[in-house]
Design an enzyme around this catalytic site. Structure first.
Site, mmCIF file in Angstrom:
data_model
loop_
_atom_site.group_PDB
_atom_site.id
_atom_site.type_symbol
_atom_site.label_atom_id
_atom_site.label_comp_id
_atom_site.label_asym_id
_atom_site.label_seq_id
_atom_site.Cartn_x
_atom_site.Cartn_y
_atom_site.Cartn_z
ATOM 1 N N HIS A 203 106.566 17.402 46.203
ATOM 2 C CA HIS A 203 107.558 16.498 46.768
ATOM 3 C C HIS A 203 106.781 15.326 47.380
ATOM 4 C CE1 HIS A 203 110.284 19.856 46.382
ATOM 5 N NE2 HIS A 203 111.247 19.303 47.097
ATOM 6 N N GLU A 206 110.154 11.126 49.300
ATOM 7 C CA GLU A 206 111.565 11.419 49.618
ATOM 8 C C GLU A 206 111.828 10.725 50.956
ATOM 9 O OE1 GLU A 206 112.472 15.518 50.625
ATOM 10 O OE2 GLU A 206 114.615 15.281 50.231
HETATM 11 N N1 HPA Z 1 112.656 18.332 50.525
HETATM 12 C C1 HPA Z 1 111.648 19.003 51.066
HETATM 13 N N2 HPA Z 1 111.641 20.322 51.206
HETATM 14 C C2 HPA Z 1 112.690 21.010 50.764
HETATM 15 C C3 HPA Z 1 113.765 20.367 50.202
HETATM 16 C C4 HPA Z 1 113.738 18.958 50.055
HETATM 17 O O1 HPA Z 1 114.665 18.283 49.568
HETATM 18 N N3 HPA Z 1 114.637 21.346 49.874
HETATM 19 C C5 HPA Z 1 114.097 22.529 50.228
HETATM 20 N N4 HPA Z 1 112.905 22.333 50.767
HETATM 21 ZN ZN ZN Z 2 113.358 19.637 46.900
#
Ligand code: HPA
Ligand code: ZN
Length: 341
Positions: A203, A206
């Site tokens: 990730h 975001e």
């Molecule tokens: N972002 C980061 N961590 C997470 C997310 C997300 O959207 N969903 C579950 N863990």
């Molecule tokens: Zn996620």
């Protein structure tokens, strides 16, 4: 156990496009009905009297406010049966949404911290996944995520604990609270994962800055970026992602619910496609964010006015960006091309 049923298929409804889901936290598929059923089975007391009361808590100011509830509800997941039931309920819903292939995240540290062994988690999930092709016509992979707001040492300990299960795991990922926890912190464990032959995702971009996307690429050596929407703030980065066709697993309904984007009508998805990025559409934590895979396709179609050809491109991208072998990928791409709603 009778898990929450998938919505009935309506023969008159258009058939959803065949698609791969590449950004899906299995713990984020825990619907209130199943949470209460598991709470009862395991003698766990939830701080909500009813399913409706729990649902009313699904209003989030940001990623952290969601994560607080997401981790708290995991208290009901205790046994292999619980993890198998959770995954099976997701797969039943995914089938109704046209999902043909799912690469599924799980968060081992969120369970080991509660005294649940990683073997319980992996064996339970694997039991449902091993039957997914036969029961639902869905191929699957597992992606083990490290919690980035835990220490680098904790990630290393988790990786070592997972070694006996690596034959069931395709990739490692990085999730949880992003800001203040740059990818660089996990350089060592990602290097070990790559040495072990695993794929890598993270990730990034975001809530965190575009700089974290650069780090995930250059320091962790990831094969895909999860979310990545904030890449649009950095022209040089967009050029790199487009040139290398690095997949971005975008989650539109999640972005709105976690206030990464104010309004779905302002989502950068069309601009990302125009920039030549390999974008996919996914559901992230569908029990919490108001929709599964095809619900996200429908929502972006309606809010952003995407035409059929663009939706088909998104479906094709999902298979192109997957970790499937080439023959299976080609088989699914042909299904997308042949699809008639
Ligand atoms: N972002 C980061 N961590 C997470 C997310 C997300 O959207 N969903 C579950 N863990
Ligand atoms: Zn996620």
């Amino acid at each position: 156990m009778a898990s929450s049923p998938a919505p009935p298929s309506d023969v008159s409804a258009p058939r959803p496009l065949p698609k791969a889901e590449l950004h899906l936290h299995i713990e984020g598929t825990l619907e209130p009905e199943l949470a209460f059923a598991l709470a009862e089975r395991n003698g766990v007391k939830l701080p909500y009297a009813t399913e409706d009361e729990l649902r009313r808590a699904y209003s989030f100011a940001d990623l952290q406010s969601f994560l607080n509830l997401y981790y708290a509800l995991m208290a009901v997941l205790r046994t292999e049966d619980d993890f198998a039931d959770l995954a099976d309920a997701y797969l039943a819903r995914a089938k109704e949404q046209g999902v043909r292939h799912a690469e599924i995240f799980f968060d081992p540290q969120a369970h080991t911290a509660r005294g649940i062994s990683i073997g319980t988690v992996v064996n339970g999930l694997a039991r449902a996944l091993d039957r997914a092709q036969e029961n639902y016509g869905i191929s699957t992979r597992l992606i083990m995520c490290f919690l980035r707001d835990e220490s680098a040492e904790s990630a290393l300990t988790t990786f070592e604990a997972a070694r006996p299960h690596l034959h069931r795991i395709t990739a490692v990922g990085l999730d949880s609270a992003e800001v203040g926890h740059p990818p660089e912190k996990f350089k060592e464990v990602f290097a070990l994962a790559r040495e072990a032959g695993l794929k890598c995702v993270a990730h990034a971009g975001e809530e965190g800055p575009a700089a974290y996307i650069w780090e995930a690429l250059d320091i962790l050596g990831v094969d895909r970026i999860d979310h990545g929407v904030r890449c649009m703030e950095d022209e040089r980065l967009v050029a790199r992602l487009a040139a290398e066709q690095v997949p971005l697993t975008v989650c539109p309904l999640s972005n709105v619910r976690l206030r990464v984007i104010d309004d779905l009508a302002d989502h950068p998805l069309p601009a990302m496609l125009d920039a030549g990025l390999l974008v996919t559409v996914n559901s992230d934590d569908p029990a919490y964010f108001g929709g599964y895979a095809d619900d996200n396709f429908t929502a972006v179609r309606d809010a952003l006015g995407l035409d059929e050809a663009t939706l088909r491109t998104l479906a094709r991208n999902s298979f192109r960006a997957s970790f499937l072998d080439e023959a299976t990928r080609e088989k699914y791409l042909k299904e997308v091309d042949a699809h008639q709603a």
